[in-house]
Design a protein around this motif. Sequence first.
Motif, mmCIF file in Angstrom:
data_model
loop_
_atom_site.group_PDB
_atom_site.id
_atom_site.type_symbol
_atom_site.label_atom_id
_atom_site.label_comp_id
_atom_site.label_asym_id
_atom_site.label_seq_id
_atom_site.Cartn_x
_atom_site.Cartn_y
_atom_site.Cartn_z
ATOM 1 N N VAL A 5 38.719 -16.357 6.405
ATOM 2 C CA VAL A 5 37.491 -15.561 6.399
ATOM 3 C C VAL A 5 36.704 -15.890 5.138
ATOM 4 O O VAL A 5 37.151 -15.602 4.022
ATOM 5 N N GLU A 6 35.523 -16.486 5.346
ATOM 6 C CA GLU A 6 34.658 -16.829 4.219
ATOM 7 C C GLU A 6 33.745 -15.662 3.861
ATOM 8 O O GLU A 6 33.387 -14.851 4.709
ATOM 9 N N SER A 7 33.340 -15.629 2.609
ATOM 10 C CA SER A 7 32.361 -14.658 2.138
ATOM 11 C C SER A 7 31.657 -15.227 0.914
ATOM 12 O O SER A 7 32.096 -16.243 0.351
ATOM 13 N N GLY A 8 30.564 -14.582 0.532
ATOM 14 C CA GLY A 8 29.873 -14.970 -0.688
ATOM 15 C C GLY A 8 28.595 -15.758 -0.488
ATOM 16 O O GLY A 8 27.904 -16.078 -1.467
ATOM 17 N N LEU A 20 31.599 -18.910 -3.370
ATOM 18 C CA LEU A 20 32.147 -18.635 -2.047
ATOM 19 C C LEU A 20 33.637 -18.352 -2.167
ATOM 20 O O LEU A 20 34.327 -18.936 -3.013
ATOM 21 N N SER A 21 34.112 -17.471 -1.310
ATOM 22 C CA SER A 21 35.529 -17.158 -1.239
ATOM 23 C C SER A 21 36.015 -17.370 0.191
ATOM 24 O O SER A 21 35.259 -17.166 1.145
ATOM 25 N N CYS A 22 37.264 -17.759 0.311
ATOM 26 C CA CYS A 22 37.889 -17.900 1.623
ATOM 27 C C CYS A 22 39.261 -17.236 1.535
ATOM 28 O O CYS A 22 40.149 -17.733 0.829
ATOM 29 N N THR A 78 43.618 -16.936 -1.635
ATOM 30 C CA THR A 78 42.170 -17.159 -1.622
ATOM 31 C C THR A 78 41.825 -18.487 -2.291
ATOM 32 O O THR A 78 42.414 -18.850 -3.308
ATOM 33 N N TYR A 80 38.332 -20.640 -3.659
ATOM 34 C CA TYR A 80 36.957 -20.388 -4.105
ATOM 35 C C TYR A 80 36.173 -21.693 -4.187
ATOM 36 O O TYR A 80 36.747 -22.766 -4.396
ATOM 37 N N CYS A 96 35.341 -22.986 5.559
ATOM 38 C CA CYS A 96 36.628 -23.155 4.911
ATOM 39 C C CYS A 96 37.588 -23.785 5.919
ATOM 40 O O CYS A 96 37.534 -23.471 7.114
ATOM 41 N N THR A 113 29.920 -19.339 6.434
ATOM 42 C CA THR A 113 29.030 -18.443 5.716
ATOM 43 C C THR A 113 27.771 -19.223 5.338
ATOM 44 O O THR A 113 27.844 -20.371 4.905
#
Length: 119
Positions: A5-8, A20-22, A78, A80, A96, A113
């Motif tokens: 799950v990616e975010s950022g 970005l984070s995964c 995680t 990054y 990711c 993302t």
Amino acid sequence: QVQLVESGGGLVQAGGSLRLSCAASGRTFSSYAMGWFRQAPGKEREFVAAISWSGGNTYYADSVKGRFTISRDNAKNTVYLQMNSLKPEDTAVYYCAASYMTMELNDYWGQGTQVTVSS
């Protein structure tokens, strides 16, 4: 099975930064090589950066070398992607990817993302 799950992602001006984070599910994250790819509208998906399962080796596309940094925290499952000095041509959906004990990065993919860099 591993879920990523990616975010950022977001909108940033040229010259700005994003991280970005995964986040990965599962208990064997430290056995997976991780990487980031991106796909801009109308273009093929391209490699951005990768990191080995130990974190001891990193790899970058020439287009991002010196501006992006990939890292991982195995305790947090995680990976990054720190993106600095962003350019409009960095605009893309960032994905990711993971692979078990290889650097092929084709076992699992996240949903992506969006990163948009305005000029």
